[in-house]
Motif scaffolding. Structure first.
Motif, PDB file in Angstrom:
ATOM      1  N   CYS A  90      65.046 179.756  29.073  1.00 31.16           N
ATOM      2  CA  CYS A  90      64.345 179.118  30.177  1.00 31.16           C
ATOM      3  C   CYS A  90      62.979 178.656  29.670  1.00 31.16           C
ATOM      4  N   GLY A  91      62.602 177.443  30.029  1.00 29.13           N
ATOM      5  CA  GLY A  91      61.325 176.904  29.585  1.00 29.13           C
ATOM      6  C   GLY A  91      60.138 177.520  30.297  1.00 29.13           C
ATOM      7  N   ASN A  92      60.370 178.137  31.445  1.00 26.56           N
ATOM      8  CA  ASN A  92      59.287 178.702  32.234  1.00 26.56           C
ATOM      9  C   ASN A  92      59.001 180.160  31.857  1.00 26.56           C
ATOM     10  N   CYS A  93      60.046 181.018  31.859  1.00 28.28           N
ATOM     11  CA  CYS A  93      59.819 182.448  31.652  1.00 28.28           C
ATOM     12  C   CYS A  93      60.359 182.972  30.327  1.00 28.28           C
ATOM     13  N   ASN A 107      63.576 183.576  29.550  1.00 24.42           N
ATOM     14  CA  ASN A 107      64.825 184.321  29.721  1.00 24.42           C
ATOM     15  C   ASN A 107      65.925 183.662  28.888  1.00 24.42           C
ATOM     16  N   VAL A 108      66.718 184.455  28.137  1.00 27.68           N
ATOM     17  CA  VAL A 108      67.796 183.913  27.313  1.00 27.68           C
ATOM     18  C   VAL A 108      68.974 183.582  28.215  1.00 27.68           C
ATOM     19  N   ILE A 109      69.327 182.288  28.316  1.00 32.71           N
ATOM     20  CA  ILE A 109      70.405 181.823  29.172  1.00 32.71           C
ATOM     21  C   ILE A 109      71.750 181.881  28.452  1.00 32.71           C
ATOM     22  N   GLY A 110      71.777 181.533  27.168  1.00 30.97           N
ATOM     23  CA  GLY A 110      73.032 181.547  26.426  1.00 30.97           C
ATOM     24  C   GLY A 110      72.818 181.333  24.941  1.00 30.97           C
ATOM     25  N   ASP A 111      73.918 181.432  24.197  1.00 33.04           N
ATOM     26  CA  ASP A 111      73.920 181.224  22.753  1.00 33.04           C
ATOM     27  C   ASP A 111      74.569 179.884  22.446  1.00 33.04           C
ATOM     28  N   ILE A 112      73.931 179.070  21.629  1.00 28.80           N
ATOM     29  CA  ILE A 112      74.404 177.730  21.324  1.00 28.80           C
ATOM     30  C   ILE A 112      75.388 177.781  20.161  1.00 28.80           C
ATOM     31  N   GLU A 113      76.569 177.229  20.370  1.00 27.34           N
ATOM     32  CA  GLU A 113      77.585 177.073  19.334  1.00 27.34           C
ATOM     33  C   GLU A 113      77.703 175.579  19.032  1.00 27.34           C
ATOM     34  N   TYR A 115      63.953 173.750  29.472  1.00 26.97           N
ATOM     35  CA  TYR A 115      64.602 174.678  28.553  1.00 26.97           C
ATOM     36  C   TYR A 115      63.870 174.700  27.223  1.00 26.97           C
ATOM     37  N   LYS A 116      64.148 175.734  26.427  1.00 26.04           N
ATOM     38  CA  LYS A 116      63.649 175.862  25.057  1.00 26.04           C
ATOM     39  C   LYS A 116      64.823 176.272  24.184  1.00 26.04           C
ATOM     40  N   VAL A 117      64.830 175.807  22.945  1.00 26.71           N
ATOM     41  CA  VAL A 117      65.826 176.238  21.968  1.00 26.71           C
ATOM     42  C   VAL A 117      65.088 176.960  20.859  1.00 26.71           C
ATOM     43  N   GLU A 118      65.421 178.232  20.673  1.00 29.48           N
ATOM     44  CA  GLU A 118      64.831 179.027  19.599  1.00 29.48           C
ATOM     45  C   GLU A 118      65.972 179.590  18.765  1.00 29.48           C
ATOM     46  N   GLY A 119      66.106 179.102  17.545  1.00 27.78           N
ATOM     47  CA  GLY A 119      67.226 179.512  16.701  1.00 27.78           C
ATOM     48  C   GLY A 119      68.509 178.968  17.281  1.00 27.78           C
ATOM     49  N   CYS A 145      63.347 183.336  37.395  1.00 27.35           N
ATOM     50  CA  CYS A 145      62.292 182.534  38.022  1.00 27.35           C
ATOM     51  C   CYS A 145      62.828 181.356  38.842  1.00 27.35           C
ATOM     52  N   LYS A 146      64.145 181.160  38.886  1.00 29.52           N
ATOM     53  CA  LYS A 146      64.812 180.109  39.676  1.00 29.52           C
ATOM     54  C   LYS A 146      64.465 178.684  39.218  1.00 29.52           C
ATOM     55  N   THR A 147      64.063 178.519  37.969  1.00 25.78           N
ATOM     56  CA  THR A 147      63.795 177.193  37.412  1.00 25.78           C
ATOM     57  C   THR A 147      65.114 176.523  37.062  1.00 25.78           C
ATOM     58  N   LYS A 148      65.248 175.231  37.363  1.00 25.24           N
ATOM     59  CA  LYS A 148      66.462 174.495  37.016  1.00 25.24           C
ATOM     60  C   LYS A 148      66.572 174.365  35.506  1.00 25.24           C
ATOM     61  N   ILE A 149      67.758 174.668  34.976  1.00 25.69           N
ATOM     62  CA  ILE A 149      68.002 174.565  33.546  1.00 25.69           C
ATOM     63  C   ILE A 149      68.816 173.319  33.231  1.00 25.69           C
ATOM     64  N   MET A 150      69.958 173.124  33.938  1.00 26.73           N
ATOM     65  CA  MET A 150      70.824 171.982  33.637  1.00 26.73           C
ATOM     66  C   MET A 150      71.736 171.662  34.803  1.00 26.73           C
ATOM     67  N   LYS A 151      72.293 170.461  34.761  1.00 27.13           N
ATOM     68  CA  LYS A 151      73.392 170.058  35.645  1.00 27.13           C
ATOM     69  C   LYS A 151      74.633 170.036  34.788  1.00 27.13           C
ATOM     70  N   TYR A 152      75.736 170.624  35.315  1.00 27.52           N
ATOM     71  CA  TYR A 152      76.953 170.797  34.543  1.00 27.52           C
ATOM     72  C   TYR A 152      78.158 170.407  35.375  1.00 27.52           C
ATOM     73  N   LYS A 153      79.084 169.695  34.766  1.00 24.46           N
ATOM     74  CA  LYS A 153      80.316 169.276  35.435  1.00 24.46           C
ATOM     75  C   LYS A 153      81.382 170.325  35.148  1.00 24.46           C
ATOM     76  N   LYS A 154      81.610 171.239  36.103  1.00 26.74           N
ATOM     77  CA  LYS A 154      82.586 172.316  35.960  1.00 26.74           C
ATOM     78  C   LYS A 154      83.925 171.838  36.461  1.00 26.74           C
ATOM     79  N   ILE A 155      84.957 172.011  35.643  1.00 20.68           N
ATOM     80  CA  ILE A 155      86.315 171.623  36.014  1.00 20.68           C
ATOM     81  C   ILE A 155      87.170 172.883  36.041  1.00 20.68           C
ATOM     82  N   GLY A 156      87.854 173.112  37.141  1.00 21.07           N
ATOM     83  CA  GLY A 156      88.737 174.264  37.263  1.00 21.07           C
ATOM     84  C   GLY A 156      88.057 175.448  37.925  1.00 21.07           C
TER      85      GLY A 156
END
Length: 78
Positions: free
Chosen positions: A47-50, A52-58, A38-42, A9-20
């Motif tokens: 994505c907070g809008n649709c 969609n699972v963006i990643g797994d939180i460690e 965003y939403k955190v489930e488990g 859905c092209k909704t912004k999730i986060m700003k991230y400082k990528k190095i390398g």
């Protein structure tokens, strides 16, 4: 700085400082500068809008699902 968006859905999730160079395989929590919609489930970041699972939180990072997000911006050199 990279702006990470949901691939569906092209909704912004986060700003991230990528190095390398290389792909965005994981996002370390201390380099995430801003969270948008965003939403955190488990232990999943969604994505907070649709829902969609963006990643797994460690403990110190978010392991990203490669085909569920897009990004734009510039990567910093090491």
């Amino acid at each position: 700085m990279l702006t990470i968006k949901c691939a569906d859905c092209k909704t912004k999730i986060m700003k991230y400082k990528k190095i390398g160079r290389g792909k965005v395989l994981r996002c370390y929590r201390d380099r995430i500068t801003r969270l948008y919609d965003y939403k955190v489930e488990g232990d999943e970041l969604k994505c907070g809008n649709c829902g969609n699972v963006i990643g797994d939180i460690e403990k110190k990072q978010v392991d990203m699902n490669q085909h569920s997000f897009t990004y734009s911006g510039h990567k910093e050199k090491k």
